[in-house]
Motif scaffolding. Sequence first.
Motif, mmCIF file in Angstrom:
data_model
loop_
_atom_site.group_PDB
_atom_site.id
_atom_site.type_symbol
_atom_site.label_atom_id
_atom_site.label_comp_id
_atom_site.label_asym_id
_atom_site.label_seq_id
_atom_site.Cartn_x
_atom_site.Cartn_y
_atom_site.Cartn_z
ATOM 1 N N TYR A 372 -12.523 -17.977 27.010
ATOM 2 C CA TYR A 372 -13.956 -17.770 26.803
ATOM 3 C C TYR A 372 -14.320 -16.371 27.296
ATOM 4 N N VAL A 380 -21.882 -18.247 27.870
ATOM 5 C CA VAL A 380 -20.435 -18.420 27.694
ATOM 6 C C VAL A 380 -20.162 -18.578 26.204
ATOM 7 N N PRO A 434 -24.066 -21.655 30.684
ATOM 8 C CA PRO A 434 -23.134 -22.363 31.578
ATOM 9 C C PRO A 434 -23.820 -23.301 32.566
ATOM 10 N N SER A 470 -15.519 -23.152 29.606
ATOM 11 C CA SER A 470 -16.477 -22.325 30.349
ATOM 12 C C SER A 470 -16.054 -22.297 31.814
#
Length: 473
Positions: A372, A380, A434, A470
């Motif tokens: 990521y 993210v 996130p 993430s």
Amino acid sequence: MTDNNNRIDVKNVTPKTRSHRPTDDGHIYVRAQSGKWQRLRKIMGWVLMLVFLVGPWLQWSGRQAILLDVEHQRFHVFGTTIWPQDLTLLALLFMVAAFGLFFITTFLGRVWCGYLCPQTVWTFIFIWFEEKFEGSANKRRQLDKSPWNANKIWRKAAKHTGWLAVSLLTGFTFIAYFVPATELAVGLATFSTGFWTGFWVLFFAFCTYGNAGFMRTIMCTHMCPYSRFQSAMFDKDTYTVSYDVERGEQRGPRPRKKDPKELGLGDCIDCDMCVQVCPAGIDIRDGLQYECINCGACIDACDQTMARMGYEPGLISYTTEHQLKHRETHVARPKLIGYGIIMVIMLGVFAYMATRIMPMGLEVIRDRNQLYRETTEGLVENTYTLKLLNKTLEPATYQLSVKGMDEVEWIGPSEVSIDGGEVLSLPVSLSADPYLLSSPVRDITFVMRRQGADAQDSKSSVSTESKFFSALR
């Protein structure tokens, strides 16, 4: 445990008297033969040949109906396009064919070899050219022994010209199943075809010329594995071409109007016609032999001899070991039923899977460089490459979406159009805050749905699972 009572007895096939086998230095001069079994063989052979020749020229929705496009990794069979993902279907089809062959062999012996095998069909076509240009079996033998002269040269040249013409047509037709027939024909006619395409046409033409012209029995007895393992499927209830020893022996010539019993003879007059018409050059009176292809030529020859002598036909016939010993033949036996059940099951699985072929395909490939990345906005982002496949022959439009994360944002086209039979590589990204994610790894599902399709149609959409990564907060 092996059922020893149902095995075919091993016989000593060394002839008591020398047969007039039509061979010189290994060459078999097959005598022409007519009769009901040869008519059936010719009809089936010509039907097979016609299907083979016509197949590449059939059209379906403006495209070659049968095209095994190896270059683009797709097989077109009428309205169905089979992709590498669907090759399980071909494996199942081969399994159905294998068990079908086992079933037929257990029931009727090597009838495939005698009536439908391409080697047999092409061999008899080549023998037909021999008969037309070089004459009967005796004339061909005499011609081969005679010195070279103008008559022999033109006859041999005409025969080999016919062989080469059939071989080239065979090579062209076979490759036309893999390269579009019209494109191949134009390319060969204008000498503009690619090297490898031309090479394979000539290669298969050469194989046909060699196999059907010079390696006839060698192919059947030494190179084809079927002649070797067929005996494992034979039993005393298998119908094979067999000679009735009890009725035929003792064999020997006699006047036509004389009762053979008064002479201590059986019905076989020892004319050796059964040997002279055999394409494998064997004597069926010596017993069951692996070279026999069950073509029935010896049956027709013997029945005609029996008719001329005023005897009952069937001295050589399609029969079983049990019938020859005046015992009951059991058609519905465990081995045959087993092969039949497995064949039906495989056919059912094949039919089910064929109906479940999806008209579209979806493959998801994650970015392999990083799990990521964080954007300047603090989100993210995961990157994917979608391989979208339209398996139909017509262009179609598809809607793309993702399930499993309500908080995710789709970045990239969500609606695409793909031509029939084409693959589209589409890079897309998914981004999320996130702080809204409950775990660092989330299961997600990409969905590809055909636009305008009925929502209740099970084949209107396809999905593939993937993951969203993430950082742990």
